[in-house]
Design a protein around this motif. Structure first.
Motif, PDB file in Angstrom:
ATOM      1  N   ILE A  82      39.455  43.241  35.209  1.00  0.00           N
ATOM      2  CA  ILE A  82      40.418  44.324  35.411  1.00  0.00           C
ATOM      3  C   ILE A  82      40.364  45.190  34.159  1.00  0.00           C
ATOM      4  O   ILE A  82      40.656  44.719  33.060  1.00  0.00           O
ATOM      5  CB  ILE A  82      41.841  43.786  35.631  1.00  0.00           C
ATOM      6  N   ALA A  83      39.965  46.438  34.333  1.00  0.00           N
ATOM      7  CA  ALA A  83      39.724  47.328  33.195  1.00  0.00           C
ATOM      8  C   ALA A  83      40.842  48.344  33.067  1.00  0.00           C
ATOM      9  O   ALA A  83      41.313  48.887  34.071  1.00  0.00           O
ATOM     10  CB  ALA A  83      38.395  48.053  33.391  1.00  0.00           C
ATOM     11  N   THR A  84      41.279  48.599  31.819  1.00  0.00           N
ATOM     12  CA  THR A  84      42.200  49.707  31.594  1.00  0.00           C
ATOM     13  C   THR A  84      41.507  50.789  30.770  1.00  0.00           C
ATOM     14  O   THR A  84      40.627  50.502  29.953  1.00  0.00           O
ATOM     15  CB  THR A  84      43.490  49.290  30.855  1.00  0.00           C
ATOM     16  N   ALA A  85      41.912  52.031  31.010  1.00  0.00           N
ATOM     17  CA  ALA A  85      41.415  53.176  30.239  1.00  0.00           C
ATOM     18  C   ALA A  85      42.454  54.282  30.349  1.00  0.00           C
ATOM     19  O   ALA A  85      43.389  54.190  31.157  1.00  0.00           O
ATOM     20  CB  ALA A  85      40.061  53.639  30.760  1.00  0.00           C
ATOM     21  N   ALA A 141      34.260  52.897  33.969  1.00  0.00           N
ATOM     22  CA  ALA A 141      34.359  51.435  33.908  1.00  0.00           C
ATOM     23  C   ALA A 141      34.025  50.811  35.262  1.00  0.00           C
ATOM     24  O   ALA A 141      33.312  49.799  35.335  1.00  0.00           O
ATOM     25  CB  ALA A 141      35.765  51.029  33.464  1.00  0.00           C
ATOM     26  N   LYS A 142      34.517  51.413  36.325  1.00  0.00           N
ATOM     27  CA  LYS A 142      34.240  50.918  37.680  1.00  0.00           C
ATOM     28  C   LYS A 142      32.748  50.974  37.980  1.00  0.00           C
ATOM     29  O   LYS A 142      32.156  50.022  38.507  1.00  0.00           O
ATOM     30  CB  LYS A 142      35.026  51.760  38.686  1.00  0.00           C
ATOM     31  N   GLU A 143      32.150  52.086  37.612  1.00  0.00           N
ATOM     32  CA  GLU A 143      30.700  52.288  37.823  1.00  0.00           C
ATOM     33  C   GLU A 143      29.876  51.232  37.082  1.00  0.00           C
ATOM     34  O   GLU A 143      28.801  50.836  37.529  1.00  0.00           O
ATOM     35  CB  GLU A 143      30.351  53.697  37.313  1.00  0.00           C
ATOM     36  N   HIS A 144      30.390  50.755  35.944  1.00  0.00           N
ATOM     37  CA  HIS A 144      29.654  49.778  35.133  1.00  0.00           C
ATOM     38  C   HIS A 144      29.995  48.332  35.468  1.00  0.00           C
ATOM     39  O   HIS A 144      29.522  47.420  34.776  1.00  0.00           O
ATOM     40  CB  HIS A 144      29.893  50.056  33.646  1.00  0.00           C
ATOM     41  N   GLY A 145      30.817  48.122  36.496  1.00  0.00           N
ATOM     42  CA  GLY A 145      30.996  46.747  36.941  1.00  0.00           C
ATOM     43  C   GLY A 145      32.404  46.199  36.965  1.00  0.00           C
ATOM     44  O   GLY A 145      32.620  45.045  37.354  1.00  0.00           O
ATOM     45  N   THR A 192      35.907  45.170  38.302  1.00  0.00           N
ATOM     46  CA  THR A 192      36.366  44.866  39.660  1.00  0.00           C
ATOM     47  C   THR A 192      37.506  45.797  40.058  1.00  0.00           C
ATOM     48  O   THR A 192      37.560  46.302  41.175  1.00  0.00           O
ATOM     49  CB  THR A 192      36.848  43.397  39.736  1.00  0.00           C
ATOM     50  N   HIS A 193      38.455  45.999  39.132  1.00  0.00           N
ATOM     51  CA  HIS A 193      39.594  46.897  39.343  1.00  0.00           C
ATOM     52  C   HIS A 193      39.770  47.737  38.083  1.00  0.00           C
ATOM     53  O   HIS A 193      39.421  47.294  36.984  1.00  0.00           O
ATOM     54  CB  HIS A 193      40.885  46.113  39.607  1.00  0.00           C
ATOM     55  N   VAL A 194      40.336  48.939  38.228  1.00  0.00           N
ATOM     56  CA  VAL A 194      40.606  49.788  37.065  1.00  0.00           C
ATOM     57  C   VAL A 194      42.047  50.267  37.094  1.00  0.00           C
ATOM     58  O   VAL A 194      42.633  50.463  38.168  1.00  0.00           O
ATOM     59  CB  VAL A 194      39.649  51.005  36.997  1.00  0.00           C
ATOM     60  N   ILE A 195      42.633  50.410  35.899  1.00  0.00           N
ATOM     61  CA  ILE A 195      44.015  50.869  35.760  1.00  0.00           C
ATOM     62  C   ILE A 195      44.047  51.981  34.719  1.00  0.00           C
ATOM     63  O   ILE A 195      43.597  51.791  33.589  1.00  0.00           O
ATOM     64  CB  ILE A 195      44.936  49.726  35.283  1.00  0.00           C
ATOM     65  N   ASN A 196      44.577  53.134  35.107  1.00  0.00           N
ATOM     66  CA  ASN A 196      44.824  54.211  34.146  1.00  0.00           C
ATOM     67  C   ASN A 196      46.189  53.941  33.513  1.00  0.00           C
ATOM     68  O   ASN A 196      47.221  54.131  34.145  1.00  0.00           O
ATOM     69  CB  ASN A 196      44.812  55.565  34.853  1.00  0.00           C
ATOM     70  N   GLN A 212      47.811  55.469  31.382  1.00  0.00           N
ATOM     71  CA  GLN A 212      48.647  56.659  31.139  1.00  0.00           C
ATOM     72  C   GLN A 212      49.513  56.987  32.356  1.00  0.00           C
ATOM     73  O   GLN A 212      50.583  57.587  32.221  1.00  0.00           O
ATOM     74  CB  GLN A 212      47.771  57.872  30.808  1.00  0.00           C
ATOM     75  N   THR A 213      49.035  56.622  33.527  1.00  0.00           N
ATOM     76  CA  THR A 213      49.760  56.983  34.754  1.00  0.00           C
ATOM     77  C   THR A 213      50.318  55.764  35.493  1.00  0.00           C
ATOM     78  O   THR A 213      51.106  55.927  36.418  1.00  0.00           O
ATOM     79  CB  THR A 213      48.837  57.761  35.723  1.00  0.00           C
ATOM     80  N   GLU A 214      49.908  54.560  35.106  1.00  0.00           N
ATOM     81  CA  GLU A 214      50.378  53.343  35.763  1.00  0.00           C
ATOM     82  C   GLU A 214      50.916  52.354  34.730  1.00  0.00           C
ATOM     83  O   GLU A 214      50.453  52.323  33.591  1.00  0.00           O
ATOM     84  CB  GLU A 214      49.232  52.648  36.511  1.00  0.00           C
ATOM     85  N   ASP A 215      51.862  51.536  35.138  1.00  0.00           N
ATOM     86  CA  ASP A 215      52.341  50.424  34.330  1.00  0.00           C
ATOM     87  C   ASP A 215      51.300  49.310  34.468  1.00  0.00           C
ATOM     88  O   ASP A 215      51.215  48.676  35.525  1.00  0.00           O
ATOM     89  CB  ASP A 215      53.707  49.974  34.847  1.00  0.00           C
ATOM     90  N   PHE A 216      50.521  49.076  33.414  1.00  0.00           N
ATOM     91  CA  PHE A 216      49.401  48.142  33.587  1.00  0.00           C
ATOM     92  C   PHE A 216      49.870  46.709  33.841  1.00  0.00           C
ATOM     93  O   PHE A 216      49.202  45.953  34.547  1.00  0.00           O
ATOM     94  CB  PHE A 216      48.395  48.226  32.426  1.00  0.00           C
ATOM     95  N   VAL A 217      51.036  46.332  33.297  1.00  0.00           N
ATOM     96  CA  VAL A 217      51.538  44.971  33.538  1.00  0.00           C
ATOM     97  C   VAL A 217      51.875  44.789  35.017  1.00  0.00           C
ATOM     98  O   VAL A 217      51.461  43.805  35.651  1.00  0.00           O
ATOM     99  CB  VAL A 217      52.779  44.669  32.659  1.00  0.00           C
ATOM    100  N   ALA A 218      52.612  45.744  35.575  1.00  0.00           N
ATOM    101  CA  ALA A 218      52.984  45.658  36.992  1.00  0.00           C
ATOM    102  C   ALA A 218      51.755  45.659  37.887  1.00  0.00           C
ATOM    103  O   ALA A 218      51.668  44.895  38.868  1.00  0.00           O
ATOM    104  CB  ALA A 218      53.907  46.833  37.348  1.00  0.00           C
TER     105      ALA A 218
END
Length: 328
Positions: free
Chosen positions: A172-175, A184-188, A190-194, A196-202
């Motif tokens: 699970i990648a954050t950026a 990050a998704k393109e490089h492998g 499984t999931h990505v989280i922005n 800046q716009t999402e609560d990464f913990v939730a």
């Protein structure tokens, strides 16, 4: 060939990118256990920023840089794994890689396979060896495990995304932007989280059915530390391996108990590669990933050595993706 002198980046005081200056320095002969190397390219890393600002103090004046690739010009007594004319690359525990040529301890310098370019070599040693120890030498991580990786579109992050994919690990990648998440998704990943716009913990809790992840790999530091702990499942491992947003403040160890008997470690690459044999083995494992095509080294920024201050400004402004190199 004998390089007599070399342009070298030094600082006389700690501070912003403006303290970086280039001077001509003499390059001598290698002593026992040393080599002289003429660089083709140098790597840029956050540790260089930490040293420039004084977050990681060192004696001044100081030459900066920990990673480069080039051609060995001469070897000192007792060096057997390299000889003059060899292509080589390194991440070194000794600063001074921002230069045209230098003498340095040979122990962490590795023969560079012909199938890997000097630019790739300069961009991959510190970052790729970091990914090696994160996934293979810190805590057991098995196929199918889930890892949360912050700053996943940077030089270390994009290698980590590919490494995880190759090892069958859910990452699970954050950026900080949608574009970086897509990278990050393109490089492998499984999931990505922005973040800046999402609560990464939730979002991590949602993606893991409320369980949390097995391991968090966090090089961001102060800004993400508490949230990272909240993303772990019981008995999970927090690997804090950098502080791009500032140092993690002191905290109560009891928090680890309260959150489910969590584990935490603060490793450095240079602790892992201090032993010569281990360093060479880790490099061979990294080279094998690159030569097989499982990991591609993405270089998105190139600056001449003389424009090192601008390179630092760009890195600190988080305007970079992939790796950044200084050309010699």
């Amino acid at each position: 060939m004998h390089t007599k002198s070399a342009k070298t980046v030094v600082i006389d005081s700690f501070g912003g990118p403006e303290v970086l200056r280039v001077e001509e320095r003499p390059v001598g002969e290698p002593g026992p256990g040393e080599i002289r190397i003429r660089h083709e390219a140098c790597g840029l890393n956050f540790i260089d920023v930490y040293q420039r600002t004084g977050l990681y103090p060192q004696q001044l004046p100081a030459a900066l840089g920990r990673e480069a690739a080039g051609v060995v010009e001469a070897v000192g007594e007792g060096v057997t794994h390299l000889q003059a004319g060899d292509r080589a690359a390194y991440a070194s525990g000794v600063s001074g890689a921002y230069c045209e040529a230098c003498v340095l301890p040979a122990s962490q310098v590795c023969p560079l396979p012909d199938g890997i370019s000097f630019e790739e070599g300069a961009a991959m040693m510190l970052k790729g060896l970091t990914v090696n120890y994160l996934f293979g030498r810190t805590v057991p991580i098995a196929r199918g495990d889930t890892v949360l990786f912050h700053a996943a579109a940077g030089g270390v992050g994009l290698i980590a995304c590919q490494w995880a994919r190759d090892e069958g690990i859910n990452l699970i990648a954050t950026a900080g932007t949608d574009e970086k998440c897509a990278l990050a998704k393109e490089h492998g990943a499984t999931h990505v989280i922005n973040y800046q716009t999402e609560d990464f913990v939730a979002r991590v809790k949602e993606l893991t059915g409320g369980k949390g992840v097995d391991v968090v790999m966090d090089s961001v530091g102060a800004d993400t530390f508490e949230g990272s702990l909240d993303c772990l499942k019981g008995l999970g491992m927090m690997i804090s391996f950098g502080n791009a947003s500032g140092k993690v403040p002191p905290f109560d160890l009891g928090i680890l108990a309260a959150k489910g008997s969590l584990k935490i470690t603060r490793p450095t690459l240079f602790g892992h590669i201090a032993d010569h044999e281990t360093c060479q083995k880790m490099a061979q494992e990294l080279f094998a990933k690159v030569l097989s095509g499982a990991v591609k080294i993405r270089i998105d920024q190139r600056f001449p050595l003389t424009e090192v201050a601008e390179a630092h400004r760009t890195l600190e402004a988080r305007k970079t993706t992939g790796a950044t190199i200084l050309t010699v």
